[in-house]
Design an enzyme around this catalytic site. Structure first.
Site, PDB file in Angstrom:
ATOM      1  N   HIS A 126     -21.959  30.882 -42.998  1.00 43.77           N
ATOM      2  CA  HIS A 126     -21.152  31.129 -41.793  1.00 43.77           C
ATOM      3  C   HIS A 126     -21.989  31.168 -40.507  1.00 43.77           C
ATOM      4  O   HIS A 126     -21.412  31.225 -39.411  1.00 43.77           O
ATOM      5  CB  HIS A 126     -20.381  32.451 -41.927  1.00 43.77           C
ATOM      6  CG  HIS A 126     -19.363  32.462 -43.025  1.00 43.77           C
ATOM      7  ND1 HIS A 126     -18.375  31.499 -43.135  1.00 43.77           N
ATOM      8  CD2 HIS A 126     -19.176  33.306 -44.078  1.00 43.77           C
ATOM      9  CE1 HIS A 126     -17.629  31.761 -44.211  1.00 43.77           C
ATOM     10  NE2 HIS A 126     -18.101  32.837 -44.799  1.00 43.77           N
ATOM     11  N   ASP A 163     -17.977  27.755 -52.116  1.00 42.67           N
ATOM     12  CA  ASP A 163     -17.554  29.128 -51.805  1.00 42.67           C
ATOM     13  C   ASP A 163     -16.051  29.128 -51.479  1.00 42.67           C
ATOM     14  O   ASP A 163     -15.510  28.124 -51.011  1.00 42.67           O
ATOM     15  CB  ASP A 163     -18.347  29.601 -50.588  1.00 42.67           C
ATOM     16  CG  ASP A 163     -18.246  31.097 -50.331  1.00 42.67           C
ATOM     17  OD1 ASP A 163     -19.147  31.831 -50.746  1.00 42.67           O
ATOM     18  OD2 ASP A 163     -17.252  31.511 -49.675  1.00 42.67           O
ATOM     19  N   HIS A 165     -14.708  30.555 -49.099  1.00 43.55           N
ATOM     20  CA  HIS A 165     -14.585  30.481 -47.638  1.00 43.55           C
ATOM     21  C   HIS A 165     -15.216  29.188 -47.124  1.00 43.55           C
ATOM     22  O   HIS A 165     -16.189  28.691 -47.695  1.00 43.55           O
ATOM     23  CB  HIS A 165     -15.306  31.666 -46.986  1.00 43.55           C
ATOM     24  CG  HIS A 165     -14.817  33.000 -47.448  1.00 43.55           C
ATOM     25  ND1 HIS A 165     -15.486  33.741 -48.415  1.00 43.55           N
ATOM     26  CD2 HIS A 165     -13.729  33.719 -47.096  1.00 43.55           C
ATOM     27  CE1 HIS A 165     -14.820  34.879 -48.630  1.00 43.55           C
ATOM     28  NE2 HIS A 165     -13.746  34.879 -47.850  1.00 43.55           N
ATOM     29  N   ASP A 244     -17.135  33.565 -55.025  1.00 47.94           N
ATOM     30  CA  ASP A 244     -15.972  34.377 -54.664  1.00 47.94           C
ATOM     31  C   ASP A 244     -14.656  33.630 -54.871  1.00 47.94           C
ATOM     32  O   ASP A 244     -13.582  34.172 -54.603  1.00 47.94           O
ATOM     33  CB  ASP A 244     -16.079  34.925 -53.230  1.00 47.94           C
ATOM     34  CG  ASP A 244     -16.638  33.919 -52.251  1.00 47.94           C
ATOM     35  OD1 ASP A 244     -16.786  32.731 -52.619  1.00 47.94           O
ATOM     36  OD2 ASP A 244     -16.917  34.309 -51.102  1.00 47.94           O
TER      37      ASP A 244
HETATM   38 ZN   LIG Z   1     -17.356  33.431 -49.359  1.00 49.98          ZN
END
Ligand SMILES: [Zn+2]
Length: 307
Positions: A126, A163, A165, A244
């Site tokens: 991120h 991931d 995200h 995740d």
């Molecule tokens: Zn993540």
């Protein structure tokens, strides 16, 4: 001994508070499962070197590096945002996490190892050129990819992000860079709510609905990612390995299980063997249910090491 397992002692010390899901116990969970599985004896272990400013500056602004240095606390926490906090060991851990990929790239380019898993935290995907967010300070995978391109004069590297995200920081860094092809899937309408549509031709983003399960995500890999990746012919392959998306992980609502992570890894290893002499470095990103994280990381590492 083809697979290298890299970490840095400071990665265990970075602590954002007892309440925080991105916790030191994540590394213990992976290590414990590796030892219990018996796989550790098939891996070579190494300690990461710390990333230098020159390493960071390939993808981050000087202002970003200065900001983190100047706000690193000697006690308590400095909150960059509500869930991205610096403690006394955070800067050192972030430099070690970023350096792990550089240690890995050097070992692989020297022919000492074929591939590597970087068991590091804080995670990185991120973090943008000038921004820490989402538990991330420096973009570990981007720093390693930029290093491989520059130091070893490579022409094409792939970054694969599974991931739950979206790796918005990695996309911000490499969007429009023809030397990089980034492939990802991620749960839509989830943090960081970015790039439902790819921002550039070299970004293969596949947003998926909550509760998408393994068979559908495997089709994304085989039908969408792999044709682009084989067409691109990467000379080095990097993975943002977030776990995740596991169905037991409450941070997202995807339905992946250990066998899916193993299968996806097998496809990526086969790609790397075909186009990159096997050269591959994988970084730990997310994964917050400690039991599922440990089991999933072992499945991933087992596939990297082919044991
Ligand atoms: Zn993540």
């Amino acid at each position: 001994m083809e697979t290298l397992y890299i970490t840095h002692p400071s990665c265990r010390l970075h602590d954002m508070g007892d309440w925080h899901p991105e916790c030191p116990g994540r590394l213990d969970a992976i290590n414990d499962q590796l030892v219990a599985s018996g796989i550790m004896s098939f891996l070579d272990e190494a300690q990461a070197r710390a990333a230098t400013d020159a390493d960071l500056l390939r993808v981050h602004t000087a202002a970003h590096i200065d900001y983190l240095r100047s706000h690193a606390p000697s006690e308590n926490h400095f909150a960059i945002d509500a869930d991205t906090l610096m403690g006394p060991h955070t800067l050192e851990a972030a430099l070690g996490a970023a350096g792990a990929g550089l240690t890995a790239v050097d070992a692989i380019m020297a022919g000492v190892h074929t591939n590597a898993f970087c068991a590091v935290r804080p995670p990185g995907h991120h973090a943008g050129p000038a921004q820490a967010m989402g538990f991330c300070f420096f973009n570990n995978v981007a720093i390693a990819a930029a290093y491989a391109l520059e130091k070893y004069n490579l022409q094409r590297v792939a970054i694969i992000d599974f991931d739950v995200h979206h790796g918005n920081g990695t996309e911000d860094i490499f969007a429009g860079d023809p030397r990089v092809l980034m492939c990802s899937f991620f749960q839509q309408t989830l943090f960081p709510w970015s790039y439902q549509d790819p921002s550039a031709e070299n970004m293969v983003n596949i947003p998926v609905d909550a509760y998408t399960r393994g068979p559908d995500l495997r089709m994304v890999v085989s039908d969408i990612w792999m044709p682009r990746l084989y067409d691109f012919q990467p000379e080095f392959v990097f993975i943002s390995a977030g776990f995740d998306g596991h169905r037991e992980d409450g941070m997202g609502q995807l339905g992946l299980v250990e066998a899916d992570f193993a299968w996806i890894t097998d496809q990526i290893v086969a790609l790397a063997q075909k186009t990159a002499s096997g050269r591959l470095v994988s970084f730990l990103e997310g994964g917050y249910n400690l039991s599922a994280l440990g089991r999933s990381a072992v499945a991933h590492i087992r596939a990297l090491a082919a044991v």
